[in-house]
Scaffold this motif. Sequence first.
Motif, mmCIF file in Angstrom:
data_model
loop_
_atom_site.group_PDB
_atom_site.id
_atom_site.type_symbol
_atom_site.label_atom_id
_atom_site.label_comp_id
_atom_site.label_asym_id
_atom_site.label_seq_id
_atom_site.Cartn_x
_atom_site.Cartn_y
_atom_site.Cartn_z
ATOM 1 N N ALA A 283 0.819 -1.212 0.000
ATOM 2 C CA ALA A 283 0.000 0.000 0.000
ATOM 3 C C ALA A 283 0.853 1.264 0.000
ATOM 4 O O ALA A 283 0.333 2.363 -0.136
ATOM 5 C CB ALA A 283 -0.911 0.004 1.223
ATOM 6 N N SER A 284 2.163 1.105 0.136
ATOM 7 C CA SER A 284 3.038 2.276 0.202
ATOM 8 C C SER A 284 3.352 2.832 -1.181
ATOM 9 O O SER A 284 3.490 2.086 -2.142
ATOM 10 C CB SER A 284 4.349 1.896 0.888
ATOM 11 O OG SER A 284 5.261 2.973 0.833
ATOM 12 N N HIS A 285 3.458 4.148 -1.261
ATOM 13 C CA HIS A 285 3.800 4.786 -2.539
ATOM 14 C C HIS A 285 5.186 4.333 -2.999
ATOM 15 O O HIS A 285 5.483 4.378 -4.182
ATOM 16 C CB HIS A 285 3.791 6.312 -2.396
ATOM 17 C CG HIS A 285 2.411 6.875 -2.217
ATOM 18 N ND1 HIS A 285 2.180 8.190 -1.878
ATOM 19 C CD2 HIS A 285 1.190 6.291 -2.335
ATOM 20 C CE1 HIS A 285 0.872 8.406 -1.795
ATOM 21 N NE2 HIS A 285 0.250 7.272 -2.053
ATOM 22 N N SER A 286 6.021 3.927 -2.056
ATOM 23 C CA SER A 286 7.394 3.547 -2.394
ATOM 24 C C SER A 286 7.520 2.081 -2.801
ATOM 25 O O SER A 286 8.589 1.641 -3.206
ATOM 26 C CB SER A 286 8.307 3.809 -1.189
ATOM 27 O OG SER A 286 7.876 3.054 -0.070
ATOM 28 N N PHE A 287 6.434 1.333 -2.722
ATOM 29 C CA PHE A 287 6.460 -0.114 -2.992
ATOM 30 C C PHE A 287 7.045 -0.450 -4.356
ATOM 31 O O PHE A 287 7.825 -1.386 -4.500
ATOM 32 C CB PHE A 287 5.043 -0.686 -2.870
ATOM 33 C CG PHE A 287 4.972 -2.171 -3.024
ATOM 34 C CD1 PHE A 287 5.553 -3.014 -2.082
ATOM 35 C CD2 PHE A 287 4.317 -2.746 -4.112
ATOM 36 C CE1 PHE A 287 5.474 -4.393 -2.208
ATOM 37 C CE2 PHE A 287 4.240 -4.130 -4.244
ATOM 38 C CZ PHE A 287 4.815 -4.951 -3.293
#
Length: 167
Positions: free
Chosen positions: A46-50
């Motif tokens: 769910a992280s933008h950095s994934f």
Amino acid sequence: MRRLPSAFFARDAIEVAPELLNKVLRVGGVDARIVEVEAYTQDDPASHSFRGRTRRNEVMFGPPGRLYVYFVYGMHYCVNLVTGTVGDGQAVLLRAAVIDGIDRRRTDGPAKLARSLGLDLAHNGSTADVYDDGVGPPELPVVSNRVGITRAADWPRRYRLPPTRKE
DNA sequence: AATCTGATCGTG
DNA sequence: ACGATCAGATTA
């Protein structure tokens, strides 16, 4: 009021998040006591950095202790504090705070909080001023699953102050 | 190039 | 329950 050094943020978001409770974010002379946060690490779907570094999320990969502000749903801004070391894409989303003189209902959601503090993309990547006023984080923060997302919503990475108890 | 989706919020 | 409103991500 001790200003937190960048070393405070140079740790894993999951470690930093609960400690940010009761800390004070100062922006434009306004103090906001943090009462609810959410940790986002790079291994979190769910992280933008994934999916790695992009123009939008590059601040997450930069030095800790900065603001990561992003635009969502065509009308809202959300504010994060960058954690971890350079090259590691992670941050802690600020979900709710208490500000003297401002109605609680105006600061009890990530986009509402950003608006109340007047934060937008112009502040993305700027240095965050966070203070410890001696109150300290709760001994037992309430840890629960996340709301408003579809991926990995059940990950217990949301931290809040426990309900205040009366004597 | 077209389509989908979203770390939200206010209204119905 | 849904629409607002747009940028980034995904798919082709």
